[in-house]
Write an enzyme that holds these catalytic residues in place. Structure first.
Site, PDB file in Angstrom:
ATOM      1  N   LYS A  76      89.096  30.188-138.879  1.00 46.13           N
ATOM      2  CA  LYS A  76      89.249  29.424-137.626  1.00 46.13           C
ATOM      3  C   LYS A  76      89.141  30.284-136.358  1.00 46.13           C
ATOM      4  CE  LYS A  76      89.102  25.935-138.494  1.00 46.13           C
ATOM      5  NZ  LYS A  76      87.819  25.394-139.058  1.00 46.13           N
ATOM      6  N   SER A  77      88.288  31.311-136.464  1.00 46.39           N
ATOM      7  CA  SER A  77      88.116  32.220-135.315  1.00 46.39           C
ATOM      8  C   SER A  77      86.707  32.201-134.749  1.00 46.39           C
ATOM      9  CB  SER A  77      88.412  33.659-135.748  1.00 46.39           C
ATOM     10  OG  SER A  77      89.754  33.810-136.037  1.00 46.39           O
ATOM     11  N   GLY A  78      85.857  31.300-135.262  1.00 39.37           N
ATOM     12  CA  GLY A  78      84.476  31.272-134.780  1.00 39.37           C
ATOM     13  C   GLY A  78      83.485  31.671-135.866  1.00 39.37           C
ATOM     14  N   TRP A  81      80.148  29.640-135.781  1.00 42.80           N
ATOM     15  CA  TRP A  81      79.335  30.060-134.627  1.00 42.80           C
ATOM     16  C   TRP A  81      78.677  31.411-134.899  1.00 42.80           C
ATOM     17  CZ3 TRP A  81      81.746  31.586-129.230  1.00 42.80           C
ATOM     18  CH2 TRP A  81      80.743  31.584-128.261  1.00 42.80           C
ATOM     19  N   HIS A 142      86.038  35.962-145.694  1.00 43.55           N
ATOM     20  CA  HIS A 142      87.327  36.091-144.996  1.00 43.55           C
ATOM     21  C   HIS A 142      88.161  37.228-145.614  1.00 43.55           C
ATOM     22  CE1 HIS A 142      86.766  32.429-142.779  1.00 43.55           C
ATOM     23  NE2 HIS A 142      86.979  31.612-143.768  1.00 43.55           N
ATOM     24  N   SER A 172      94.013  25.786-134.251  1.00 40.81           N
ATOM     25  CA  SER A 172      92.787  25.363-134.917  1.00 40.81           C
ATOM     26  C   SER A 172      93.024  25.247-136.429  1.00 40.81           C
ATOM     27  CB  SER A 172      91.668  26.364-134.604  1.00 40.81           C
ATOM     28  OG  SER A 172      90.455  25.938-135.130  1.00 40.81           O
ATOM     29  N   ARG A 296      85.585  21.037-133.448  1.00 42.70           N
ATOM     30  CA  ARG A 296      86.672  20.257-132.856  1.00 42.70           C
ATOM     31  C   ARG A 296      86.524  20.280-131.341  1.00 42.70           C
ATOM     32  NH1 ARG A 296      92.141  20.752-131.181  1.00 42.70           N
ATOM     33  NH2 ARG A 296      91.838  22.993-131.081  1.00 42.70           N
ATOM     34  N   GLY A 298      86.276  23.709-129.491  1.00 45.42           N
ATOM     35  CA  GLY A 298      85.532  24.919-129.143  1.00 45.42           C
ATOM     36  C   GLY A 298      85.904  25.476-127.782  1.00 45.42           C
TER      37      GLY A 298
HETATM   38  P1  A3P Z   1      88.823  24.619-132.296  1.00 47.02           P
HETATM   39  O1  A3P Z   1      89.549  24.076-133.485  1.00 47.02           O
HETATM   40  O2  A3P Z   1      89.734  25.349-131.362  1.00 47.02           O
HETATM   41  O3  A3P Z   1      87.987  23.622-131.598  1.00 47.02           O
HETATM   42  P2  A3P Z   1      85.657  28.565-137.796  1.00 47.02           P
HETATM   43  O4  A3P Z   1      84.204  28.361-137.607  1.00 47.02           O
HETATM   44  O5  A3P Z   1      86.044  29.992-138.047  1.00 47.02           O
HETATM   45  O6  A3P Z   1      86.222  27.608-138.793  1.00 47.02           O
HETATM   46  O7  A3P Z   1      86.345  28.266-136.403  1.00 47.02           O
HETATM   47  C1  A3P Z   1      86.456  26.949-135.962  1.00 47.02           C
HETATM   48  C2  A3P Z   1      86.638  26.947-134.462  1.00 47.02           C
HETATM   49  O8  A3P Z   1      85.404  27.316-133.847  1.00 47.02           O
HETATM   50  C3  A3P Z   1      86.961  25.546-133.981  1.00 47.02           C
HETATM   51  O9  A3P Z   1      87.801  25.745-132.835  1.00 47.02           O
HETATM   52  C4  A3P Z   1      85.592  25.011-133.626  1.00 47.02           C
HETATM   53  O10 A3P Z   1      85.619  23.916-132.739  1.00 47.02           O
HETATM   54  C5  A3P Z   1      84.937  26.240-133.012  1.00 47.02           C
HETATM   55  N1  A3P Z   1      83.474  26.221-133.069  1.00 47.02           N
HETATM   56  C6  A3P Z   1      82.681  25.706-134.055  1.00 47.02           C
HETATM   57  N2  A3P Z   1      81.397  25.871-133.741  1.00 47.02           N
HETATM   58  C7  A3P Z   1      81.343  26.487-132.554  1.00 47.02           C
HETATM   59  C8  A3P Z   1      80.266  26.908-131.702  1.00 47.02           C
HETATM   60  N3  A3P Z   1      79.002  26.703-132.036  1.00 47.02           N
HETATM   61  N4  A3P Z   1      80.602  27.510-130.535  1.00 47.02           N
HETATM   62  C9  A3P Z   1      81.892  27.711-130.186  1.00 47.02           C
HETATM   63  N5  A3P Z   1      82.946  27.329-130.943  1.00 47.02           N
HETATM   64  C10 A3P Z   1      82.678  26.723-132.117  1.00 47.02           C
END
Ligand code: A3P
Length: 333
Positions: A76-78, A81, A142, A172, A296, A298
């Site tokens: 849940k850190s990006g 992305w 991870h 998140s 969610r 982002g």
């Molecule tokens: P939030 O829950 O704060 O919205 P992971 O990919 O490690 O599971 O992390 C998920 C987090 O990254 C979620 O944060 C999600 O919305 C955000 N996220 C997913 N795709 C993204 C993107 N293309 N750019 C920026 N943030 C993104």
């Protein structure tokens, strides 16, 4: 039923686990899990039974190649992305960024950059045939740095790591788990999840150890480990994409820069673009969850809508203590 019998029963009922894994689980400390009944302390970090089995197989059999690239992250850190960005950068000669057929338009990044512990080694305790992977191979994980197989740590392969401020990571994670947990698991209350997070008992946690493992290695071996933060990437994505491409030994040429390749990668991998794709609205990650839950808000700072001031104080203090002297700090808003 005594607690010991109860433990044996819950482990024995897990058909997908080998007898060796079941025997090992009986010897490991365990705590209540976030989306499985229990998580276990394995090699100093907490994880689910199936992950332990996959990681053990990976550790025993994986042979790194110098050209391998790993996208390593705290959950849940990006991850989604960074996988998309890394895939787009590394494959831009074969898959033109502005092509209508770009794989990122029809596949989720987790399908293109498979997770070691869920996808590659996650099929029971079988050793996968990796000969089908094109080189350079691109994997996601991870797993904490210290538990990567020796062949990775000793090879010249590259690891791109991303983490995120602990407040947003926590919120998140909590939101995500409640969306994807099996119906048999009760809803996880914010306060309970917060205590578990602060105690370190969260998947692949303690989170501070996860961060420090990769942080320290990035200082020791900057050519092999690139340490990124979600907030920095958001703040200046062009700068960080150039850095990432250079780190991966495929820097953007002046021609590419003038043609807008970097901007096109940013657009292709943007939260807004990815969230609206059909594959990410209706597809699933195996049988585990729907892709839509990966997207969610982002944003940076959504935690301010959920955490009380005493929670903020407690978590800030924990991270200040745990990261003290390392030089690692986070922007939280
Ligand atoms: P939030 O829950 O704060 O919205 P992971 O990919 O490690 O599971 O992390 C998920 C987090 O990254 C979620 O944060 C999600 O919305 C955000 N996220 C997913 N795709 C993204 C993107 N293309 N750019 C920026 N943030 C993104």
């Amino acid at each position: 039923m005594s607690p010991t019998n109860d433990t044996n029963k819950s482990i024995e009922e897990q058909d997908h686990l080998s007898q060796e894994t079941k025997d090992m689980l009986l010897s490991l400390p365990r705590e209540k899990g976030w989306r499985t009944p229990y998580i276990y302390l394995f090699q100093g970090f907490w994880c689910q039974p199936a992950e332990i089995q996959a990681i053990s197989t990976f550790q025993n059999h994986f042979q790194a190649k110098d050209s391998d690239v790993f996208v390593a992250t705290v959950p849940k850190s990006g991850t989604t992305w960074l996988k998309a960005l890394t895939f787009a950068i590394m494959n831009r000669q074969n898959h033109f960024i502005s092509s209508k057929n770009h794989p990122l338009l029809s596949f989720n990044p987790h399908d293109l950059v498979p997770f070691i512990e869920y996808t590659v080694y996650g099929k029971h305790d079988k050793v996968p045939d990796l000969s089908k992977f094109h080189e350079p191979r691109l994997f996601g994980t991870h797993i904490p740095f210290g538990s990567l197989p020796n062949s990775i740590r000793k090879s010249n392969c590259k690891i791109v790591y991303i983490c995120r401020n602990p407040f947003d990571t926590f919120i998140s994670s909590w939101m995500f788990v409640n969306k994807i947990k099996p119906p048999s698991m009760p809803t996880l209350k914010l306060e309970e999840a917060f205590e578990m997070y602060c105690n370190g008992s969260v998947g692949f946690g303690p989170v501070w150890n996860h961060m420090l493992g990769y942080w320290n290695e990035s200082k020791e071996r900057p050519k092999n480990v690139l340490f990124l933060k979600y907030e920095d990437l958001k703040e200046d994505v062009i700068f960080h994409l150039k850095k990432l491409a250079k780190f991966l030994d495929c820097p953007f040429t002046l021609k590419e820069e003038s043609e807008g390749v970097i901007e096109n990668i940013i657009k292709l991998c943007s939260f807004e673009k990815m969230k609206e794709l059909k594959v990410n609205k209706t597809g699933t990650f195996g049988r585990n969850f729907e892709n839509k839950f990966l997207f969610r808000k982002g944003e940076i700072g959504d935690w301010t809508n959920y955490l009380s001031s005493s929670m903020v104080e407690k978590l800030s203090k924990i991270f200040e203590e745990k990261l003290y002297g390392s030089g690692l700090k986070f922007r939280v808003k």
